[in-house]
Design a protein around this motif. Structure first.
Motif, mmCIF file in Angstrom:
data_model
loop_
_atom_site.group_PDB
_atom_site.id
_atom_site.type_symbol
_atom_site.label_atom_id
_atom_site.label_comp_id
_atom_site.label_asym_id
_atom_site.label_seq_id
_atom_site.Cartn_x
_atom_site.Cartn_y
_atom_site.Cartn_z
ATOM 1 N N LYS A 164 23.552 31.698 36.012
ATOM 2 C CA LYS A 164 23.934 32.553 34.884
ATOM 3 C C LYS A 164 23.135 32.279 33.614
ATOM 4 N N LYS B 121 20.657 35.008 32.217
ATOM 5 C CA LYS B 121 21.046 36.162 31.408
ATOM 6 C C LYS B 121 20.371 36.154 30.038
ATOM 7 N N TYR C 99 16.323 42.968 29.999
ATOM 8 C CA TYR C 99 17.644 43.165 29.419
ATOM 9 C C TYR C 99 18.131 44.578 29.721
ATOM 10 N N LYS D 96 22.745 44.428 33.553
ATOM 11 C CA LYS D 96 22.607 42.972 33.646
ATOM 12 C C LYS D 96 23.795 42.268 33.002
ATOM 13 N N ILE D 97 24.273 42.794 31.880
ATOM 14 C CA ILE D 97 25.456 42.190 31.234
ATOM 15 C C ILE D 97 26.641 42.244 32.181
ATOM 16 N N PHE E 298 26.228 39.801 35.203
ATOM 17 C CA PHE E 298 26.423 38.389 34.870
ATOM 18 C C PHE E 298 27.846 38.103 34.408
ATOM 19 N N ASP F 23 29.614 35.057 36.140
ATOM 20 C CA ASP F 23 30.278 34.033 35.334
ATOM 21 C C ASP F 23 31.721 33.839 35.782
ATOM 22 N N TYR G 252 24.616 44.551 23.819
ATOM 23 C CA TYR G 252 24.061 43.256 23.414
ATOM 24 C C TYR G 252 24.257 43.088 21.921
#
Length: 814
Positions: A522, A525, A530, A534-535, A538, A542, A605
């Protein structure tokens, strides 16, 4: 009563009635910036604008059942472009707007595209929320009028201009005016004089000149020039116009076009740029140019202290007193490259006026007739799609009345500032507008190259983007560690039936090791690429990583806790199969919770850092504090309960062996916290890649120690010391709780292991009748503590463990 008295009464009645009608008129409050040349545009003109626009609206709505009760009231916001204190004027303006919109002081605002949606970006800025008090003010404060407006009614607008007012099919801003930069010159110089001839020569070559060429030729001709950089927008325009003379600032042409501001050759770029600015600054002092307003520049121009006046095309209106529309002396800037500006009418979401009426009012004030009316009376430039001129009579009429402007617009090479400062890794335009012009002004004054380069680097780069060799080494170290963990998982599966492995519940240990692997993964990330996907990915990784460590550990600790609390080894309800189902269910629910978040929340982000500091991207989602708080509360409960059980069984567990869960859980928590903090908060400058690498080594080392302590040391011991470590034929009953309790030490563990192996060899040579282990079916058999190799283990629930001789228990094999 005579006729005269009757007439007086009637007139009084009409006057009274008119006052009532006037009193009932509701005001539509519109906020717009004051003219950007307040010293040269008299207040009378402001009042005339307010009055005539109101009269136009009243005339348009006189037959409307509802809108005929409304009138326009324009408020000119005191936007002072020059701020000697160095504070960003745009930031103060946006702050005031947000405050007054929420207080319902305006129904509409006329704002340009550099304000509207300037907070929207893949990489959002915490500065917006801290300063404006809204994360997305354009959406949170302004009405979406798409429900009430037919897009066909907007087709006469230029498609590009129209697109800047729409976000995700939401019509927020309706095009109001268009503008672009031009150069005005002295058109009444004596014909064929030196000044006239020099200017005409410059105009003839303007399309081929760069700004450097223009200034060089003007210096040769002894022609002065003063340019206003007081307004941050004007400076930003000039930066892009100057740069575009030398480079193609288009991602389609070169995806790395922003590197020109930060690479080695940029030193020459900045030096030449600053030298150029100094040439048209009074006394060659760049500070004077940084504080020069448009009014100042125009005054220089009027006194012939400047050969050109760089301003907006809409400023041609102030020349009408001297020139007709057919003679306005204006030209495009060098290379005919000019920055554009678009203004929009936006509606306040907090307005007391019905949204449908707001949409109708907006259309009346922005339609073709309204734009032509403002163009004729106040010199504003319409937002029409001039590519349709051949088929649109209104456009043809406009160009007949304004031939110079139309000729210039046809030659214009438009520069869209918002598009240039737009990419997946860039800061929101909010930061560009508020911080970059001030950075350039400071550079002009101080000549600090590192300062301006660092600022422009932070605009579009993250500190984790270019880790160089340390980035490669970080991935290599992580990969090697993960391969070791994978080997441990394989060996644990291979040796899972061995008594020495059974005592640590191999399946749950593998879960924990897998969680450690995900913890190492992780970290990726923080590095490119980006994306919102991807957020989300992960977030699930997580969740899996954390729960694969916590939940199996909790399950095994709880089983040990139950054994010691009940003082019985027979725990049918807590065998591996049941615990596996429970562990899987809890992990599934945790992951499901996060999956629901993935599909229901807005992800984005947020950059830790800004133009002023090195940036690092961190993924978030809407309602993060609440939803993440719930999840962290769940983890905190698991963590506290786990620590409680480990501490509660600590004194007992020493008799049966080491329990390393305390070390593992504390270590992984410490690692997660420290690694996250170091990567996102450490400002190491040029040494950051090295610090990143050291952080990764720390994380890998700590996780490796945890996994080695948990399972690696046992595997190594078996591989070194056991005569037959490949697989054990032992098949203990899953209800025998001794297999779940860790052995006290590796030495004693191997002694027991060797005893068991020897015993197994003897057992296989005997028949069932001569077996040395006796299984009793009596109701109350107790463990014989006098013979460690002949234990009678009953199935009675009341069997008790004599803890004083617990080391002498042997494990029977069936």
């Amino acid at each position: 009563m005579n006729f005269r008295n009757i007439l007086k009464v009637f007139l009084i009645y009409l006057l009274f009635l008119s006052k009532i009608i006037w009193a009932d008129k509701q005001r539509i409050k519109i906020c717009m910036k004051q003219p950007d040349m307040p010293d040269n545009i008299p207040r009378e003109e402001w009042e005339r604008y307010r009055k005539e626009l109101n009269n136009y609206f009243i005339e348009k709505t006189k037959n409307h059942e509802i809108l005929n009760n409304y009138e326009i009231d324009i408020y000119f916001y005191p936007y002072l472009p020059v701020e000697s204190s160095g504070q960003p004027v745009a930031l103060n303006y946006m702050n005031d707007l947000a405050s007054k919109l929420s207080k319902k002081e305006y129904d509409f605002v006329v704002m340009d595209e550099r304000i509207l949606f300037n907070e929207m970006a893949l990489m959002e800025s915490p500065l917006i929320l801290s300063e404006i008090k809204y994360r997305q003010p354009s959406l949170e404060l302004l009405h979406d009028l798409s429900k009430y407006i037919n897009k066909k009614d907007l087709e006469f607008h230029d498609p590009k201009i129209l697109s800047y007012g729409i976000y995700e099919n939401k019509i927020i801003g309706i095009p109001f005016e268009y503008d672009f930069d031009v150069l005005y010159y002295h058109g009444k110089d004596e014909k064929y004089s030196k000044s006239y001839n020099d200017t005409q020569l410059l105009l003839q070559n303007m399309e081929n000149y760069t700004w450097n060429d223009l200034i060089k030729q003007m210096e040769s001709n002894a022609q002065p020039l003063r340019v206003a950089f007081g307004d941050d927008n004007d400076l930003l325009n000039f930066v892009i116009e100057y740069t575009s003379n030398h480079y193609n600032l288009s991602p389609e042409y070169d995806s790395n076009y922003m590197d020109l501001f930060t690479n080695k050759s940029s030193t020459n770029y900045y030096t030449e740029f600053r030298d150029l600015v100094r040439t048209f600054s009074e006394k060659n002092n760049a500070r004077n140019a940084a504080l020069t307003s448009l009014d100042d520049a125009y005054n220089y121009f009027k006194k012939n202290n400047s050969s050109f006046f760089k301003a907006k095309a809409s400023h041609h209106y102030i020349f009408r007193s001297e020139y007709s529309n057919y003679e306005i002396p204006l030209s495009l800037p060098p290379k005919y490259q000019t920055a554009t500006t678009h203004k929009y009418l936006v509606a306040n979401k907090f307005s007391k006026i019905n949204p449908e009426l707001l949409a109708e009012i907006a259309l009346i004030l922005t339609d073709k007739d309204a734009q032509l009316f403002r163009a004729k009376n106040f010199g504003s430039i319409p937002t029409f799609d001039f590519s349709k001129m051949d088929t649109d009579q209104d456009l043809q009429n406009y160009c007949q009345d304004n031939p110079i402007l139309c000729q210039v617009m046809e030659k214009t090479k438009k520069l869209y500032i918002r598009d240039i400062f737009k990419s997946d890794t860039m800061v929101p335009f909010f930061e560009i507008l508020c911080l970059i012009p001030i950075r350039f002004k400071n550079y002009f004054i101080t000549n600090d190259l590192d300062y301006i380069k660092f600022s422009l680097t932070n605009v579009y780069k993250f500190i984790t983007d270019h880790l160089g060799i340390y980035g490669i080494l970080s991935i290599l170290v992580s990969t090697i560690t993960i391969l070791f963990f994978t080997f441990y998982i394989y060996m644990t599966i291979k040796l899972k039936n061995h008594p020495y492995m059974k005592v640590i519940s191999p399946i749950f240990c593998n879960f924990i090791v897998l969680g450690c692997i995900l913890n190492l993964i992780k970290v990726l990330k923080f590095i490119p690429p980006y994306s919102l996907l991807k957020i989300k990915l992960f977030l699930i990784i997580d969740t899996l990583g954390t729960n694969l460590i916590y939940i199996p550990m909790f399950a095994v600790a709880y089983r040990i806790y139950r054994i010691y609390k009940t003082k019985t080894l027979i725990v049918y309800t807590l065998n591996n199969k049941r615990l596996f189902i429970i562990v899987f269910s809890v992990i599934f629910l945790a992951v499901l919770y996060r999956i629901i978040i993935v599909f229901t929340c807005r992800f984005y982000y947020e950059s830790i850092g800004s133009v002023r500091y090195a940036r690092i991207p961190v993924g978030y989602y809407s309602n993060f504090k609440t939803l993440n708080g719930i999840y962290q509360g769940y983890l905190s409960f698991i963590f506290i309960a786990l620590i409680f059980m480990i501490v509660a069984t600590g004194s007992y567990s020493k008799k049966f062996g080491d329990i390393c869960y305390t070390f593992v859980i504390f270590s992984t928590n410490i690692s997660d916290y420290i690694v996250g903090r170091l990567i996102t908060r450490l400002d190491g400058g040029d040494n950051y890649p090295l610090f990143f690498f050291i952080t990764i080594i720390f994380s890998c080392l700590l996780h490796f120690i945890c996994v080695y302590t948990l399972v690696g040391s046992r595997i190594l011991l078996l591989m070194r010391g056991s005569r037959n470590y490949r697989n054990s034929s032992t098949t203990n009953d899953s209800s025998d709780a001794t297999q779940y309790i860790a052995l006290r030490s590796r030495t004693k563990g191997m002694n027991i292991l060797n005893n068991i192996s020897s015993k197994n060899e003897r057992v296989h040579t005997q028949s069932y009748g001569g077996s040395s282990t006796i299984y009793s079916n009596n109701n109350k058999n107790e463990i014989d503590t006098t013979n460690s190799h002949k234990a009678s283990i009953s199935n009675n629930n009341n069997n008790e463990v004599d803890t004083s001789n617990s080391y002498k228990l042997s494990i029977s094999n069936s």
